[in-house]
Scaffold this motif. Structure first.
Motif, PDB file in Angstrom:
ATOM      1  N   TYR A  61       0.875  -1.268   0.037  1.00 28.36           N
ATOM      2  CA  TYR A  61      -0.185   0.084  -0.087  1.00 28.36           C
ATOM      3  C   TYR A  61       0.832   1.222   0.056  1.00 28.36           C
ATOM      4  CZ  TYR A  61      -3.252   3.576   1.349  1.00 28.36           C
ATOM      5  OH  TYR A  61      -4.036   4.774   1.425  1.00 28.36           O
ATOM      6  N   HIS A  62       1.810   1.421   0.793  1.00 26.53           N
ATOM      7  CA  HIS A  62       2.595   2.708   1.190  1.00 26.53           C
ATOM      8  C   HIS A  62       3.747   2.673   0.301  1.00 26.53           C
ATOM      9  CE1 HIS A  62       0.584   4.005   4.644  1.00 26.53           C
ATOM     10  NE2 HIS A  62       0.639   2.961   5.156  1.00 26.53           N
ATOM     11  N   ASN A  63       4.057   1.556  -0.407  1.00 29.15           N
ATOM     12  CA  ASN A  63       5.461   1.364  -1.419  1.00 29.15           C
ATOM     13  C   ASN A  63       6.493   1.820  -0.566  1.00 29.15           C
ATOM     14  OD1 ASN A  63       6.547   0.459  -3.781  1.00 29.15           O
ATOM     15  ND2 ASN A  63       6.084   2.487  -4.647  1.00 29.15           N
ATOM     16  N   LEU A  64       6.732   1.584   0.750  1.00 21.96           N
ATOM     17  CA  LEU A  64       7.778   1.861   1.657  1.00 21.96           C
ATOM     18  C   LEU A  64       8.334   0.417   2.238  1.00 21.96           C
ATOM     19  CD1 LEU A  64       6.494   5.238   3.347  1.00 21.96           C
ATOM     20  CD2 LEU A  64       8.067   4.997   1.647  1.00 21.96           C
ATOM     21  N   TRP A  65       9.716   0.736   2.462  1.00 23.56           N
ATOM     22  CA  TRP A  65      10.507  -0.406   2.866  1.00 23.56           C
ATOM     23  C   TRP A  65      10.079  -0.276   4.587  1.00 23.56           C
ATOM     24  CZ3 TRP A  65      12.047  -4.739   0.925  1.00 23.56           C
ATOM     25  CH2 TRP A  65      12.221  -4.603  -0.272  1.00 23.56           C
ATOM     26  N   MET A  66       9.933  -1.343   5.431  1.00 26.76           N
ATOM     27  CA  MET A  66       9.835  -1.272   6.645  1.00 26.76           C
ATOM     28  C   MET A  66      10.228  -2.455   7.569  1.00 26.76           C
ATOM     29  SD  MET A  66       5.730   0.083   7.087  1.00 26.76           S
ATOM     30  CE  MET A  66       5.299   1.123   5.622  1.00 26.76           C
ATOM     31  N   HIS A  67      10.812  -2.353   8.706  1.00 26.17           N
ATOM     32  CA  HIS A  67      10.947  -3.630   9.453  1.00 26.17           C
ATOM     33  C   HIS A  67       9.802  -4.288   9.871  1.00 26.17           C
ATOM     34  CE1 HIS A  67      12.264  -6.178  12.936  1.00 26.17           C
ATOM     35  NE2 HIS A  67      13.497  -6.213  12.288  1.00 26.17           N
ATOM     36  N   PRO A  68       9.866  -5.598   9.563  1.00 19.89           N
ATOM     37  CA  PRO A  68       8.261  -6.215   9.988  1.00 19.89           C
ATOM     38  C   PRO A  68       7.615  -5.853  11.452  1.00 19.89           C
ATOM     39  CG  PRO A  68       9.915  -7.915   9.163  1.00 19.89           C
ATOM     40  CD  PRO A  68      10.673  -6.616   9.399  1.00 19.89           C
ATOM     41  N   GLN A  69       8.471  -5.729  12.240  1.00 14.62           N
ATOM     42  CA  GLN A  69       7.963  -5.475  13.439  1.00 14.62           C
ATOM     43  C   GLN A  69       7.465  -4.032  13.718  1.00 14.62           C
ATOM     44  OE1 GLN A  69      10.461  -8.080  13.611  1.00 14.62           O
ATOM     45  NE2 GLN A  69       8.546  -9.363  13.802  1.00 14.62           N
ATOM     46  N   LEU A  70       8.298  -3.158  13.397  1.00 14.79           N
ATOM     47  CA  LEU A  70       8.138  -1.583  13.328  1.00 14.79           C
ATOM     48  C   LEU A  70       7.170  -1.054  12.710  1.00 14.79           C
ATOM     49  CD1 LEU A  70      11.773  -0.309  13.693  1.00 14.79           C
ATOM     50  CD2 LEU A  70      10.238  -0.798  15.413  1.00 14.79           C
ATOM     51  N   GLY A  71       6.908  -1.831  11.263  1.00 13.60           N
ATOM     52  CA  GLY A  71       5.805  -1.711  10.608  1.00 13.60           C
ATOM     53  C   GLY A  71       4.541  -2.196  10.714  1.00 13.60           C
ATOM     54  N   ASP A  72       4.489  -3.116  11.838  1.00 13.08           N
ATOM     55  CA  ASP A  72       3.485  -3.849  12.301  1.00 13.08           C
ATOM     56  C   ASP A  72       2.723  -4.623  11.073  1.00 13.08           C
ATOM     57  OD1 ASP A  72       1.795  -4.748  14.302  1.00 13.08           O
ATOM     58  OD2 ASP A  72       0.361  -2.788  13.948  1.00 13.08           O
ATOM     59  N   PHE A  73       3.661  -5.912  10.596  1.00 11.64           N
ATOM     60  CA  PHE A  73       3.049  -6.509   9.612  1.00 11.64           C
ATOM     61  C   PHE A  73       2.556  -7.897  10.216  1.00 11.64           C
ATOM     62  CE2 PHE A  73       5.883  -3.810   7.078  1.00 11.64           C
ATOM     63  CZ  PHE A  73       5.585  -3.850   5.704  1.00 11.64           C
ATOM     64  N   GLY A  74       1.326  -8.483   9.838  1.00 13.57           N
ATOM     65  CA  GLY A  74       0.728  -9.466  10.300  1.00 13.57           C
ATOM     66  C   GLY A  74       1.414 -10.710   9.768  1.00 13.57           C
ATOM     67  N   LYS A  75       1.503 -11.699  10.521  1.00 11.14           N
ATOM     68  CA  LYS A  75       2.142 -12.986   9.871  1.00 11.14           C
ATOM     69  C   LYS A  75       1.249 -13.623   9.005  1.00 11.14           C
ATOM     70  CE  LYS A  75       5.407 -13.696  13.220  1.00 11.14           C
ATOM     71  NZ  LYS A  75       6.597 -14.148  13.156  1.00 11.14           N
TER      72      LYS A  75
END
Length: 159
Positions: A61-75
């Motif tokens: 969606y954002h087209n931005l790179w994030m750390h999985p936990q800091l970006g709050d990605f679900g498993k």
């Protein structure tokens, strides 16, 4: 027969070498079929460290790179990275926009059917769809344009 885009290079290689044995082409086929995002190659949607841990994901969606936990990605067990392709913020915004678009199109259809809308229908649909495609930024401003920036931030934070 249409060939899926992901397989076109492999099919082209095989078509160019019809008399070759599998053993002669296997290394080239493996290279073409390898997941470039999983480590050494150019990251496309996620990046793993040398231990195989996912340390950066590009939010769809954002087209931005994030750390999985800091970006709050679900498993997500079925995905290549083990995570959803959108952070929770992006998923929420995308879902709300899709629902709003559906409601707006339904309302437009009702207005047209009732004779209440006299404008350019195609233009109105284009406006509705453009609103649904607008990317709303994260409120916390987290995210990076490149995987390298994300990895540098991860290192600075000791991740």
């Amino acid at each position: 027969m249409a060939i899926k885009k992901v397989f076109q290079e492999i099919v082209s290689l095989l078509e160019a070498n019809p008399e070759s044995r599998v053993k002669a082409l296997l290394d080239q086929v493996k290279e073409l079929a390898s997941a470039k995002s999983a480590g050494g190659g150019a990251a496309t949607t996620f990046h793993k460290d040398e231990n195989g841990n996912v340390v950066a994901i590009r939010c769809y969606y954002h087209n931005l790179w994030m750390h999985p936990q800091l970006g709050d990605f679900g498993k997500k067990a079925g995905s290549a990275s083990g995570y959803n392709s959108m952070c929770k913020d992006g998923q929420s915004k995308w879902t709300k926009q899709q629902n709003a678009m559906k409601k707006a199109k339904d309302a437009l259809l009702a207005q047209v059917a009732n004779g209440e809308f006299h404008g350019d229908i195609a233009a109105e649909i284009a406006r509705i769809e453009a609103e649904a495609k607008a990317v709303l930024p994260r409120e916390d401003g987290y995210g990076f344009a490149t995987v390298e920036e994300c990895l540098a931030d991860n290192a600075a934070k000791g991740l």
